[in-house]
Write an enzyme that holds these catalytic residues in place. Structure first.
Site, short mmCIF file in Angstrom:
data_model
loop_
_atom_site.label_atom_id
_atom_site.label_comp_id
_atom_site.label_asym_id
_atom_site.label_seq_id
_atom_site.Cartn_x
_atom_site.Cartn_y
_atom_site.Cartn_z
N ASP A 197 58.94 10.73 31.76
CA ASP A 197 59.00 11.89 30.86
C ASP A 197 60.24 12.78 31.07
O ASP A 197 60.61 13.54 30.16
CB ASP A 197 57.75 12.77 31.05
CG ASP A 197 56.53 12.20 30.34
OD1 ASP A 197 56.69 11.39 29.42
OD2 ASP A 197 55.41 12.58 30.72
N HIS A 257 60.42 9.16 26.24
CA HIS A 257 60.38 9.74 24.89
C HIS A 257 61.81 10.08 24.45
O HIS A 257 62.60 10.58 25.25
CB HIS A 257 59.59 11.06 24.86
CG HIS A 257 58.15 10.93 25.24
ND1 HIS A 257 57.20 10.34 24.45
CD2 HIS A 257 57.49 11.36 26.35
CE1 HIS A 257 56.02 10.40 25.04
NE2 HIS A 257 56.16 11.01 26.20
N HIS A 309 48.60 17.17 22.40
CA HIS A 309 47.70 18.08 23.15
C HIS A 309 48.12 19.56 23.10
O HIS A 309 48.35 20.20 24.10
CB HIS A 309 47.43 17.61 24.58
CG HIS A 309 48.60 17.11 25.37
ND1 HIS A 309 49.72 17.85 25.59
CD2 HIS A 309 48.79 15.95 26.03
CE1 HIS A 309 50.55 17.15 26.34
NE2 HIS A 309 50.02 16.00 26.61
N ASP A 327 50.00 7.92 26.96
CA ASP A 327 51.03 7.56 25.99
C ASP A 327 51.96 6.48 26.55
O ASP A 327 52.75 5.89 25.80
CB ASP A 327 51.83 8.79 25.50
CG ASP A 327 52.28 9.71 26.60
OD1 ASP A 327 51.69 9.70 27.68
OD2 ASP A 327 53.23 10.47 26.36
N TYR A 345 60.60 20.46 24.67
CA TYR A 345 59.87 19.58 25.59
C TYR A 345 59.78 20.22 26.98
O TYR A 345 58.71 20.24 27.61
CB TYR A 345 60.58 18.22 25.67
CG TYR A 345 59.75 17.16 26.35
CD1 TYR A 345 58.89 16.35 25.61
CD2 TYR A 345 59.80 16.98 27.72
CE1 TYR A 345 58.11 15.39 26.23
CE2 TYR A 345 59.02 16.02 28.34
CZ TYR A 345 58.18 15.23 27.58
OH TYR A 345 57.39 14.28 28.20
N HIS A 390 55.78 14.89 35.49
CA HIS A 390 55.00 16.11 35.53
C HIS A 390 53.55 15.89 35.94
O HIS A 390 52.74 16.81 35.88
CB HIS A 390 55.04 16.79 34.13
CG HIS A 390 54.31 16.02 33.06
ND1 HIS A 390 53.22 16.55 32.41
CD2 HIS A 390 54.44 14.77 32.56
CE1 HIS A 390 52.75 15.67 31.53
NE2 HIS A 390 53.48 14.59 31.61
N GLU A 406 50.09 8.51 32.36
CA GLU A 406 49.54 9.20 31.19
C GLU A 406 49.42 8.20 30.04
O GLU A 406 50.23 7.27 29.90
CB GLU A 406 50.38 10.42 30.80
CG GLU A 406 49.63 11.32 29.84
CD GLU A 406 50.21 12.73 29.69
OE1 GLU A 406 51.30 13.01 30.23
OE2 GLU A 406 49.56 13.55 29.00
N HIS A 411 54.47 6.03 35.01
CA HIS A 411 53.67 7.23 34.70
C HIS A 411 52.37 6.76 34.04
O HIS A 411 52.40 5.99 33.08
CB HIS A 411 54.48 8.13 33.76
CG HIS A 411 53.82 9.42 33.40
ND1 HIS A 411 52.82 10.01 34.14
CD2 HIS A 411 54.02 10.26 32.34
CE1 HIS A 411 52.45 11.14 33.56
NE2 HIS A 411 53.16 11.30 32.46
#
Ligand code: FEO
Length: 414
Positions: A178, A239, A28, A86, A206, A159, A84, A82
């Site tokens: 994250d 990640h 993104h 991914d 990051y 986040h 999100e 989380h």
């Protein structure tokens, strides 16, 4: 035929079962030049537990790695730290396959999962919201590996509003989604097996592109972790590599970055049409150097916005140049400023400059963007068509003025 995708045991009872995305180059708007990983973890307690999933296209890789340890149908519990995509992208398919007793998420996580997958998501299973202090017994004291417990910790805006950590005290293991992550596809799963310079580069990229706007929450998080007395031997982000002996290094960097303290580095970023704004940038840079600042010059014709954001993470000044094109900013400069405005880097001084033909709005537009970012303006310069010697002398003087302001932040100058 046997699957090529295997699990890796990363601690007693804990397996990495994630996916490696070697080819992704955009996240993104963030340039991911070294790919990424979507980490998921399997805890082999009496209650077999999956922590997070992976991006939807990597579902088969996740299932193969889980199957290397246990039949996925035997998973009892899924924790979604989380929401999100991914990390939750193949959650519906995993739930359909495993039919777990329960799925745990934060209260905002439950809302976010239903918003992503439809209001009926979770019907037919217990989708349970957990809050600070809630815990979950995965193994009893008499289990072969002893007791295993998960403690939940809310980490809102680290986040996303839903973000949370899960902590396994018996293994001193922090599943931190994250946080402390980086976009880095690698054969190595542990940070200590990678060069420290690479870790710092990708961790700072990051932080600068994902976490920077939430720096206040990060400072509060460290207070919360200390207050909770968490002893962390292994930190498992969603990640990049897993942290063991080097966790103190990344934690120290996060504390430093969260302060957003100015440094003696100036970032000069610009684009140019007929080299007039370019030569202004070069003259300003000469002044910055003469005043003792360090300088990073970034022509936007060859600089990605996320590399600019990374350079700005440890800087003291942002100097922006743009020609005027059809009464506007040059498009690359508008893109960069829009991106930086969202990241909200604090404690910078700034300046605006540029060449124009007949209307000359670009410098005012830059000033407005810098003001919206709460950047203190140290000066502005614009010139019609081609800068003459007087203008270039003013550019150098502007650079010297900014350089003198930030040179005081050089190490050893306090
Ligand atoms: Fe890696 Fe916020 O998702």
């Amino acid at each position: 035929m046997a699957s090529p995708f295997k699990a890796l045991r990363v601690a007693d009872d804990i397996y990495w079962v994630g996916a490696i995305d070697w080819s992704v180059r955009d996240f993104h708007g963030y340039r991911t030049g070294r790919g990424t990983t979507y980490n998921a973890f399997l805890i082999m307690g009496e209650k077999i537990t999956l922590v997070d999933t992976v991006k939807a296209p990597f579902k088969d890789e996740l299932i193969s790695r889980i199957s290397d340890v246990v039949d996925p149908a035997k998973i009892d519990i899924i924790i979604s730290n989380h929401a999100e995509m991914d990390h939750s992208g193949c959650l519906p398919e995993l739930i359909a396959l495993a039919k777990p007793e329960k799925v745990y998420a934060s209260p905002k996580g439950v809302e976010a999962l239903r918003a992503h997958f439809g209001p009926s998501f979770g019907s037919g299973l217990e989708l349970t919201a957990v809050k600070d202090g809630d815990s979950l017994q995965l193994s009893g004291e008499n289990a072969p590996g002893g007791s295993l417990t998960v403690q939940f910790m809310q980490t809102p805006f680290l986040h996303w509003p839903d973000s949370m950590f899960s902590y396994l005290p018996e293994r001193k293991a922090l599943f931190c989604q994250d946080a402390f992550g980086m976009h880095l596809a690698s054969a190595e799963r542990f940070a200590e097996d990678l060069p420290e310079s690479l870790l710092r580069e990708e961790a700072s990229r990051y932080y600068a592109n994902i976490l920077l706007p939430f720096s206040t929450f990060i400072t509060k998080l460290f207070d919360k972790v200390e207050k909770a007395g968490l002893d962390i031997a292994i930190a498992l982000p969603d990640h990049g590599p897993i942290w063991r002996s080097r966790f103190g290094v990344i934690a120290g960097l996060y504390r430093q970055w969260a302060l957003q303290a100015p440094t003696s580095k100036a970032v000069v970023v610009y684009d140019t049409m007929w080299e007039s704004t370019d030569i202004m940038a070069r003259a300003i840079t000469e002044g910055l150097i003469a005043a003792g600042a360090s300088v990073q010059v970034l022509p936007l014709s060859g600089t990605h916005r996320s590399d600019l954001a990374t350079e700005l993470l440890e800087a003291g000044a942002l100097v922006v140049g743009s020609p005027t094109l059809n009464n506007q900013l040059f498009p690359t400069v508008a893109d960069a400023l829009c991106y930086l405005k969202g990241l909200k880097r604090k404690n910078l001084v700034g300046a605006a400059f540029g060449s124009y033909g007949w209307s000359g709005e670009s410098v005012r537009h830059i000033e407005e963007h810098l003001a919206a970012m709460d950047i203190e303006l140290a000066g502005s310069l614009k010139t019609q068509y081609v800068p003459g010697d007087d203008t270039l002398a003013q550019c150098r003087a502007l650079g010297e003025r900014i350089g003198e302001h930030i040179a005081k932040y050089a190490p050893g100058m306090a």
